[in-house]
Design an enzyme around this catalytic site. Structure first.
Site, PDB file in Angstrom:
ATOM      1  N   LEU A  13     -17.166 -35.666   8.059  1.00 21.55           N
ATOM      2  CA  LEU A  13     -16.051 -36.294   8.773  1.00 21.55           C
ATOM      3  C   LEU A  13     -15.082 -35.254   9.334  1.00 21.55           C
ATOM      4  O   LEU A  13     -14.365 -35.528  10.284  1.00 21.55           O
ATOM      5  CB  LEU A  13     -15.316 -37.257   7.835  1.00 21.55           C
ATOM      6  CG  LEU A  13     -16.174 -38.437   7.331  1.00 21.55           C
ATOM      7  CD1 LEU A  13     -15.413 -39.240   6.286  1.00 21.55           C
ATOM      8  CD2 LEU A  13     -16.612 -39.338   8.480  1.00 21.55           C
ATOM      9  N   LYS A  56     -34.562 -49.700   4.302  1.00 25.23           N
ATOM     10  CA  LYS A  56     -33.968 -50.243   5.535  1.00 25.23           C
ATOM     11  C   LYS A  56     -34.997 -50.122   6.660  1.00 25.23           C
ATOM     12  O   LYS A  56     -35.446 -49.016   6.973  1.00 25.23           O
ATOM     13  CB  LYS A  56     -32.704 -49.431   5.851  1.00 25.23           C
ATOM     14  CG  LYS A  56     -32.040 -49.769   7.171  1.00 25.23           C
ATOM     15  CD  LYS A  56     -30.750 -48.962   7.316  1.00 25.23           C
ATOM     16  CE  LYS A  56     -30.123 -49.119   8.696  1.00 25.23           C
ATOM     17  NZ  LYS A  56     -28.934 -48.256   8.859  1.00 25.23           N
ATOM     18  N   GLY A 103     -16.174 -32.206  -1.909  1.00 30.26           N
ATOM     19  CA  GLY A 103     -17.289 -32.681  -2.739  1.00 30.26           C
ATOM     20  C   GLY A 103     -17.654 -34.126  -2.430  1.00 30.26           C
ATOM     21  O   GLY A 103     -18.015 -34.894  -3.313  1.00 30.26           O
ATOM     22  N   PRO A 106     -35.329 -51.945  15.599  1.00 32.37           N
ATOM     23  CA  PRO A 106     -36.306 -51.530  14.579  1.00 32.37           C
ATOM     24  C   PRO A 106     -36.413 -50.023  14.424  1.00 32.37           C
ATOM     25  O   PRO A 106     -36.211 -49.281  15.386  1.00 32.37           O
ATOM     26  CB  PRO A 106     -37.627 -52.074  15.155  1.00 32.37           C
ATOM     27  CG  PRO A 106     -37.418 -52.098  16.634  1.00 32.37           C
ATOM     28  CD  PRO A 106     -35.946 -52.240  16.893  1.00 32.37           C
ATOM     29  N   THR A 113     -24.972 -43.306  11.625  1.00 31.83           N
ATOM     30  CA  THR A 113     -25.492 -41.995  12.025  1.00 31.83           C
ATOM     31  C   THR A 113     -24.783 -40.808  11.366  1.00 31.83           C
ATOM     32  O   THR A 113     -25.183 -39.673  11.572  1.00 31.83           O
ATOM     33  CB  THR A 113     -25.362 -41.832  13.557  1.00 31.83           C
ATOM     34  OG1 THR A 113     -24.055 -42.283  13.937  1.00 31.83           O
ATOM     35  CG2 THR A 113     -26.410 -42.617  14.284  1.00 31.83           C
TER      36      THR A 113
HETATM   37  C1  LIG Z   1     -15.881 -47.496   7.414  1.00 33.18           C
HETATM   38  C2  LIG Z   1     -16.912 -46.420   7.342  1.00 33.18           C
HETATM   39  C3  LIG Z   1     -18.257 -46.752   7.223  1.00 33.18           C
HETATM   40  C4  LIG Z   1     -19.229 -45.749   7.175  1.00 33.18           C
HETATM   41  N1  LIG Z   1     -20.548 -46.103   7.117  1.00 33.18           N
HETATM   42  C5  LIG Z   1     -21.483 -45.130   7.178  1.00 33.18           C
HETATM   43  C6  LIG Z   1     -22.868 -45.446   7.126  1.00 33.18           C
HETATM   44  O1  LIG Z   1     -23.264 -46.605   7.019  1.00 33.18           O
HETATM   45  N2  LIG Z   1     -23.745 -44.425   7.187  1.00 33.18           N
HETATM   46  C7  LIG Z   1     -23.359 -43.128   7.287  1.00 33.18           C
HETATM   47  O2  LIG Z   1     -24.207 -42.239   7.390  1.00 33.18           O
HETATM   48  N3  LIG Z   1     -22.067 -42.803   7.263  1.00 33.18           N
HETATM   49  C8  LIG Z   1     -21.133 -43.756   7.227  1.00 33.18           C
HETATM   50  N4  LIG Z   1     -19.817 -43.408   7.211  1.00 33.18           N
HETATM   51  C9  LIG Z   1     -19.466 -41.997   7.166  1.00 33.18           C
HETATM   52  C10 LIG Z   1     -19.640 -41.474   5.746  1.00 33.18           C
HETATM   53  O3  LIG Z   1     -18.824 -42.209   4.860  1.00 33.18           O
HETATM   54  C11 LIG Z   1     -19.291 -40.003   5.669  1.00 33.18           C
HETATM   55  O4  LIG Z   1     -19.920 -39.314   6.715  1.00 33.18           O
HETATM   56  C12 LIG Z   1     -19.754 -39.401   4.362  1.00 33.18           C
HETATM   57  O5  LIG Z   1     -19.281 -40.117   3.283  1.00 33.18           O
HETATM   58  C13 LIG Z   1     -19.327 -37.964   4.240  1.00 33.18           C
HETATM   59  O6  LIG Z   1     -17.931 -37.880   4.069  1.00 33.18           O
HETATM   60  P1  LIG Z   1     -17.330 -36.433   3.838  1.00 33.18           P
HETATM   61  O7  LIG Z   1     -18.050 -35.805   2.713  1.00 33.18           O
HETATM   62  O8  LIG Z   1     -17.309 -35.736   5.137  1.00 33.18           O
HETATM   63  O9  LIG Z   1     -15.806 -36.721   3.458  1.00 33.18           O
HETATM   64  P2  LIG Z   1     -15.148 -37.318   2.117  1.00 33.18           P
HETATM   65  O10 LIG Z   1     -16.035 -38.247   1.405  1.00 33.18           O
HETATM   66  O11 LIG Z   1     -13.807 -37.847   2.552  1.00 33.18           O
HETATM   67  O12 LIG Z   1     -14.929 -36.049   1.184  1.00 33.18           O
HETATM   68  C14 LIG Z   1     -13.852 -35.154   1.370  1.00 33.18           C
HETATM   69  C15 LIG Z   1     -13.824 -34.182   0.216  1.00 33.18           C
HETATM   70  O13 LIG Z   1     -12.871 -33.186   0.512  1.00 33.18           O
HETATM   71  C16 LIG Z   1     -12.147 -32.920  -0.660  1.00 33.18           C
HETATM   72  N5  LIG Z   1     -10.813 -32.400  -0.331  1.00 33.18           N
HETATM   73  C17 LIG Z   1      -9.908 -32.957   0.515  1.00 33.18           C
HETATM   74  N6  LIG Z   1      -8.779 -32.215   0.501  1.00 33.18           N
HETATM   75  C18 LIG Z   1      -8.986 -31.182  -0.348  1.00 33.18           C
HETATM   76  C19 LIG Z   1      -8.201 -30.097  -0.786  1.00 33.18           C
HETATM   77  N7  LIG Z   1      -6.941 -29.897  -0.358  1.00 33.18           N
HETATM   78  N8  LIG Z   1      -8.734 -29.236  -1.682  1.00 33.18           N
HETATM   79  C20 LIG Z   1      -9.995 -29.393  -2.132  1.00 33.18           C
HETATM   80  N9  LIG Z   1     -10.793 -30.403  -1.741  1.00 33.18           N
HETATM   81  C21 LIG Z   1     -10.289 -31.295  -0.865  1.00 33.18           C
HETATM   82  C22 LIG Z   1     -12.054 -34.252  -1.393  1.00 33.18           C
HETATM   83  O14 LIG Z   1     -11.782 -34.068  -2.773  1.00 33.18           O
HETATM   84  C23 LIG Z   1     -13.454 -34.784  -1.135  1.00 33.18           C
HETATM   85  O15 LIG Z   1     -14.312 -34.315  -2.143  1.00 33.18           O
HETATM   86  C24 LIG Z   1     -18.836 -44.396   7.231  1.00 33.18           C
HETATM   87  C25 LIG Z   1     -17.484 -44.066   7.313  1.00 33.18           C
HETATM   88  C26 LIG Z   1     -16.526 -45.055   7.390  1.00 33.18           C
HETATM   89  C27 LIG Z   1     -15.080 -44.672   7.515  1.00 33.18           C
END
Ligand SMILES: Cc1cc2nc3c(=O)[nH]c(=O)nc-3n(C[C@H](O)[C@H](O)[C@H](O)COP(=O)(O)OP(=O)(O)OC[C@H]3O[C@@H](n4cnc5c(N)ncnc54)[C@H](O)[C@@H]3O)c2cc1C
Length: 536
Positions: free
Chosen positions: A356, A101, A35, A121, A367
């Site tokens: 991720l 932005k 989520g 840009p 991106t």
């Molecule tokens: C330093 C940094 C800077 C960033 N800056 C940017 C940016 O400027 N622009 C951009 O587009 N992106 C950026 N990103 C990437 C961005 O943060 C992610 O792509 C975005 O938040 C999506 O993350 P996610 O949903 O894939 O993972 P997460 O936010 O990690 O979510 C993982 C989910 O999986 C669930 N989960 C995990 N294990 C279990 C389990 N066993 N059972 C049930 N649920 C589980 C968790 O509860 C959580 O809800 C950045 C990342 C980093 C590390």
């Protein structure tokens, strides 16, 4: 057409469903595990498919594993995401403390005199009137003529960002303009979650303990904490870096990008925002990586992305705190690890990985959410075409992999072209020879002063980024013959009147409102809170 649609994305408008019973989907129940932003974006795109509520969508989210909670900048494509869902800026932006932005300002990546900073840009239709002159001057300079070829002079977005304007011109302005957003990642997640529930998505707040495979190796069901089982015919892995389905359960091989993207850690902390609200991200090269500065209506988000092979977490935190004037402050820092690379197959068996879990290219050009959007939208498209076969999967994976590789090359170019010599980190980046063949060819073409357009158009190199971005990056860091070796330009080389471009951009900028005032007009109460320090 919606208020936020533009000529650039006018093909993205809210989906209007055909009347009557929606068609039957090729699968009936999709479980999205995770989520975070990726999970909720994917769930919303699935809920928006032509199958309507006939496609059941469940988001499973662990109450004990948090979201990553960073990721505050976007590319312009995010507009298409909201437009496609029929969600207006004035609804989502104030809810997420969002700002506009116009692009990214890069500071201190190059030490070449006159090229210590440049702006990348986002496009505007006005660029059609200034881009040819820019490219002409770039090639003249590459051929040794002393003409101005710094990108900042040629693009309206630079002026808009530099002057703290919103990229929202008056209606009478005849050129459309592209822009992205900055937003609070936690608030965006909450907003998308609420929207998804309104649109029929089911939320299950339960930790997943294990993944059960069937006799063919497909995912059959998920074992949840407390003994429940959640079955579905398709699963989306949005579990973040843990990659629990595509990586751990299905053992999909991983391709690391660590041989040419060295950064694997980050530290983040907020600072207050007052005065003008810039419509730009600033990315400043530091000793072992780079720092982002992202303006929201409520605070600045700051972070330092660095390589743990060259610098430890304490050193990075101290360098960031010193830079922000927070050395003696108790503002907490968040430390994060990053896994940089991609899975070989983003769609493997009855599972697609989004976010991720599928891979990550470090956040220099913000991106990641674009990959989320593209991967999820491509999967919805495959579902709508009813084609879930091996060929469709292979085409899907080739497409997503090509996007990852193209974007990776663009990011690598920032490091490869740096001229800093202050640390081993920067010297190692500049001397790194682990470049892809397309990137090698592109850089060769540039250094030989050959036009990049044919190669980019043919897809030989430069995939994933428009021509303007490549020219802005390579010219912006000053990858030209040494200034001392330049000669006076010929009449043909100096044929463009840059004062006329200055004048065009100056006059055009009069059509853009002050950014802070524009945001206040969207949500006065949100901006009033802007001096409050954000708490993680
Ligand atoms: C330093 C940094 C800077 C960033 N800056 C940017 C940016 O400027 N622009 C951009 O587009 N992106 C950026 N990103 C990437 C961005 O943060 C992610 O792509 C975005 O938040 C999506 O993350 P996610 O949903 O894939 O993972 P997460 O936010 O990690 O979510 C993982 C989910 O999986 C669930 N989960 C995990 N294990 C279990 C389990 N066993 N059972 C049930 N649920 C589980 C968790 O509860 C959580 O809800 C950045 C990342 C980093 C590390």
């Amino acid at each position: 057409m919606q208020e936020t649609s533009t000529l650039f994305n006018q093909n993205v408008s809210a989906r209007v469903r055909a009347s009557g019973e929606p068609p039957a989907p090729p699968i009936s129940h999709v479980v999205v595990v995770g989520g975070g932003t990726a999970g909720w974006m994917t769930a919303l795109l699935l809920a928006n498919s032509k199958f309507g509520e006939r496609l059941r969508v469940t988001v499973l989210e662990s109450p004990s594993v948090g979201i990553i909670g960073v990721g505050e900048g976007s590319t312009p494509w995010l507009r298409g995401f909201f437009d496609g869902l029929g969600i207006e800026e004035r609804e989502w932006m104030p809810a997420c403390n969002a700002t506009y932005k116009s692009g990214i300002r890069f500071e201190a990546w190059s030490t070449r005199p006159g090229y210590e900073r440049y702006f990348h840009p986002f496009a505007s239709m006005l660029d059609n009137m200034t881009m040819p002159q820019f490219v002409h001057n770039v090639h003249a300079r590459l051929n040794g003529a002393d003409v101005d070829a710094h990108p900042d002079r040629f693009f309206i977005a630079n002026k808009v960002a530099r002057d703290g304007l919103a990229p929202k011109p008056q209606r009478s302005f005849p050129f459309d303009i592209w822009y992205g957003y900055h937003f609070d990642a936690g608030l965006l997640g909450g907003f998308l979650h609420a929207k998804a529930l309104q649109r029929g998505v089911t939320h299950v707040a339960r930790h997943m303990d294990a993944v059960t495979l069937d006799e063919h190796g497909d995912i059959r069901s998920l074992a949840l904490e407390g003994g429940q089982t959640l079955a579905a015919d398709f699963f989306v892995d949005c579990t973040g870096f843990a990659s629990l389905l595509i990586g751990k359960a299905l053992q999909t091989p991983w391709v690391s990008f660590s041989d040419n993207l060295f950064n694997d850690a980050a530290v983040a902390m907020p600072t207050p925002i007052d005065g003008p609200i810039p419509s730009q991200t600033v990315s400043t090269a530091l000793r072992h990586g780079w720092a982002w500065k992202i303006p929201l209506t409520s605070r600045h988000g700051n972070g330092y992305v660095y390589s743990s092979a060259f610098c430890c977490a304490d050193q990075a935190e101290t360098e960031l705190r010193t830079r922000l004037g927070l050395l003696d402050s108790d503002v907490p820092a968040r430390h994060l690890k990053m896994r940089v690379g991609r899975v070989t197959r983003h769609w493997n068996r009855n599972c697609v990985a989004v976010g991720l879990s599928q891979g990550f290219i470090e956040p220099l050009e913000a991106t990641a959410l674009l990959f989320v959007q593209r991967t999820a939208a491509s999967f919805v498209e495959a579902l709508e075409q009813g084609d879930l076969g091996e060929a469709a999967r292979a085409a899907f994976n080739d497409r997503v992999n090509a996007q990852f590789e193209g974007t990776r090359d663009y990011i690598v170019t920032h490091y490869k072209t740096n001229t800093r010599t202050d640390t081993e980190y920067w010297r190692a980046n500049a001397s790194n020879t682990a470049l892809s063949d397309p990137l090698r060819t592109l850089l060769g073409a540039w250094l030989a002063a050959r036009p990049l357009v044919p190669g980019i158009a043919k897809g030989t190199f430069g995939k994933g980024y428009p021509t303007m971005s490549w020219y802005c990056l390579l010219a912006g860091v000053g990858l030209f013959p040494d200034a001392a070796s330049l000669r006076p330009p010929t009449a043909q080389e100096a044929r463009h009147d840059l004062a006329a471009i200055d004048n065009l951009i100056e006059r055009s900028a009069l059509n853009f409102p002050d950014h802070r005032a524009y945001l206040a007009d969207i949500a006065p109460k949100v901006v009033e809170r802007s001096l409050q320090m954000y708490q993680w």
